[in-house]
Scaffold this motif. Structure first.
Motif, short mmCIF file in Angstrom:
data_model
loop_
_atom_site.label_atom_id
_atom_site.label_comp_id
_atom_site.label_asym_id
_atom_site.label_seq_id
_atom_site.Cartn_x
_atom_site.Cartn_y
_atom_site.Cartn_z
N TYR A 69 0.79 -1.23 0.00
CA TYR A 69 0.00 0.00 0.00
C TYR A 69 0.82 1.28 0.00
O TYR A 69 0.30 2.35 -0.34
CB TYR A 69 -0.97 -0.01 1.19
N LYS A 70 2.08 1.19 0.34
CA LYS A 70 2.90 2.39 0.37
C LYS A 70 2.94 3.04 -1.01
O LYS A 70 3.30 2.41 -2.01
CB LYS A 70 4.32 2.05 0.83
N GLY A 71 2.54 4.31 -1.06
CA GLY A 71 2.56 5.07 -2.30
C GLY A 71 1.39 4.83 -3.23
O GLY A 71 1.26 5.52 -4.25
N LYS A 72 0.50 3.88 -2.91
CA LYS A 72 -0.65 3.61 -3.77
C LYS A 72 -1.74 4.66 -3.56
O LYS A 72 -1.91 5.21 -2.47
CB LYS A 72 -1.22 2.22 -3.47
N LYS A 73 -2.50 4.94 -4.62
CA LYS A 73 -3.65 5.83 -4.53
C LYS A 73 -4.87 4.98 -4.21
O LYS A 73 -5.27 4.12 -5.01
CB LYS A 73 -3.84 6.58 -5.85
N VAL A 74 -5.46 5.21 -3.04
CA VAL A 74 -6.53 4.36 -2.54
C VAL A 74 -7.78 5.20 -2.30
O VAL A 74 -7.75 6.19 -1.57
CB VAL A 74 -6.13 3.65 -1.24
N LEU A 75 -8.88 4.81 -2.93
CA LEU A 75 -10.17 5.47 -2.75
C LEU A 75 -10.99 4.68 -1.74
O LEU A 75 -11.20 3.47 -1.90
CB LEU A 75 -10.91 5.56 -4.08
N VAL A 76 -11.46 5.35 -0.69
CA VAL A 76 -12.29 4.73 0.34
C VAL A 76 -13.64 5.42 0.34
O VAL A 76 -13.73 6.62 0.64
CB VAL A 76 -11.64 4.84 1.73
N THR A 77 -14.70 4.70 0.01
CA THR A 77 -16.04 5.26 0.14
C THR A 77 -16.54 4.97 1.55
O THR A 77 -16.22 3.94 2.13
CB THR A 77 -17.03 4.68 -0.88
N GLY A 78 -17.31 5.90 2.10
CA GLY A 78 -17.76 5.74 3.48
C GLY A 78 -16.64 5.94 4.48
O GLY A 78 -16.63 5.35 5.56
#
Length: 374
Positions: free
Chosen positions: A8-17
């Motif tokens: 996960y380091k450096g990844k673009k992560v979208l979290v809904t809610g």
């Protein structure tokens, strides 16, 4: 660095809610892993709020959007171009679903379809971890745990909405993301009654107790003998994160559903939970009102079989029941020690310290995601 930290380091992560109970914990864990987190929620669902008390909006990109707004969801996904999506946005309460059935069905089923549909236009690889619920199963209250192949359904609007969400996920996987060269990989997670610090949702046992006891008040308990597979919020979140890792690494997990629950012997009654909480809180007072009120239908027994997650993902829970309760109560004790002006830095740091404690316990107990490297 463990398996999850590496991915996960450096990844673009979208979290809904991301402003909800699970969403706040997940956003803070991802931020701690040095991911670039973008959160999308319609509002802040409670007051008090873990999201507010930990000042999470200062740590991530924070957007307000109703998940039922299909065009709005598509615009954000197109603009963000996430590597990984965690879809948690939902109307998450069984009792509220009786008051607002259409909102529940729309948010949980159509909202899920909106997220999936927004991924169709992406031309880059993306992993989507879709969070539903153990209540997606058609619960007949048998004594053994539900497997991922068991029938979906539900007797209440909330359960039905989660079953509908699962049907939508299956339809999108089979109709649009089914080719071997698909750039979209989808996984499904089902978990049950999570507890932990920062939950202030209405009609939930831990927030009700913490708020009442912090004011030295008596709390009314409507179903003290109901059993639930209590687990700390970090347990299923570790499963979600691990599924994201496996989906990124291999197509073989695409379209698969996984249960994330406590050990099979960790089904405890509500009264067991309260008795354990009493060990860590001085002023505990409660009344059994199970005979005094008319209640909407709520399942008396919910249990998951998590063998598939163990076999495929090498996932298993890290915490014992007493540790789950201790960490939960300690979070609230820390919160109530501070005034509103002092909580933000304190609760952010304390939340991260519990994430680190959980990770260390998982490593000490030889749990694969905490010990493996890639």
């Amino acid at each position: 660095m463990n398996l999850i930290s590496t991915l996960y380091k450096g990844k673009k992560v979208l979290v809904t809610g991301h402003t909800g109970f699970k969403g706040t914990w997940l956003s803070l864990w991802l931020n701690h892993l040095e991911a670039n987190v973008v959160g999308v929620s319609v509002d802040i669902p409670s007051d008090p709020s873990h999201f507010v008390s930990a000042n999470v909006s200062n740590e991530i990109d924070d957007y307000r959007l109703n998940i039922c707004d299909a065009e709005g969801v598509k615009e954000i996904v197109s603009a963000v171009e996430p590597d990984i999506v965690f879809h948690l946005a939902a109307q998450a309460l069984v009792r509220l679903s009786y008051d607002s059935p259409l909102k529940t069905l729309s948010t949980n089923a159509i909202g899920t379809a909106n997220v999936l549909d927004s991924l169709r236009s992406l031309e880059k690889p993306v992993v989507a971890v879709m969070i539903t619920s153990d209540k997606a199963y058609d619960n007949v209250e048998w004594i053994w745990g539900y497997r991922e192949t068991d029938r979906l359904g539900g007797k209440d609007p909330y359960s039905a909405s989660k079953g509908m969400a699962e049907l939508a996920i299956r339809a999108y996987v089979e109709s649009f993301f089914n080719s071997l060269d698909s750039n979209v990989r989808v996984g499904i997670t089902r978990a049950g009654n999570v507890i932990g610090g920062g939950d202030w949702a209405v009609d939930r046992i831990v927030p009700d107790c913490m708020q009442a006891w912090s004011l030295n008040q008596v709390v009314d308990i409507r179903s003290p003998q109901a059993t639930r597979p209590w687990q700390h919020v970090l347990e299923p979140l570790s499963g979600y994160l691990l599924l994201g890792v496996n989906l990124t690494e291999s197509m073989s997990y695409h379209g698969e559903a996984y249960n994330f629950g406590p050990n099979a012997n960790q089904n405890h009654s509500v009264s067991d939970l309260i008795n354990e909480m009493e060990k860590y809180w001085d002023r505990v007072q409660w009344n059994d009102v199970s005979q005094n009120e008319e209640h909407v239908h709520e399942a008396g027994l919910l249990k998951l079989n998590c063998d598939k997650a163990l076999f495929d993902l090498k996932w298993r829970p890290a915490l014992k029941f007493d540790e789950t309760v201790r960490m939960t109560v300690e979070w609230y004790k820390k919160y109530y020690q501070y005034t509103e002006l002092e909580t933000s830095g304190t609760m952010y740091d304390f939340t991260v310290s519990q994430i680190e404690e959980y990770t260390q316990l998982a490593e000490q107990r030889g749990i694969a995601w905490a010990t493996s490297k890639i």
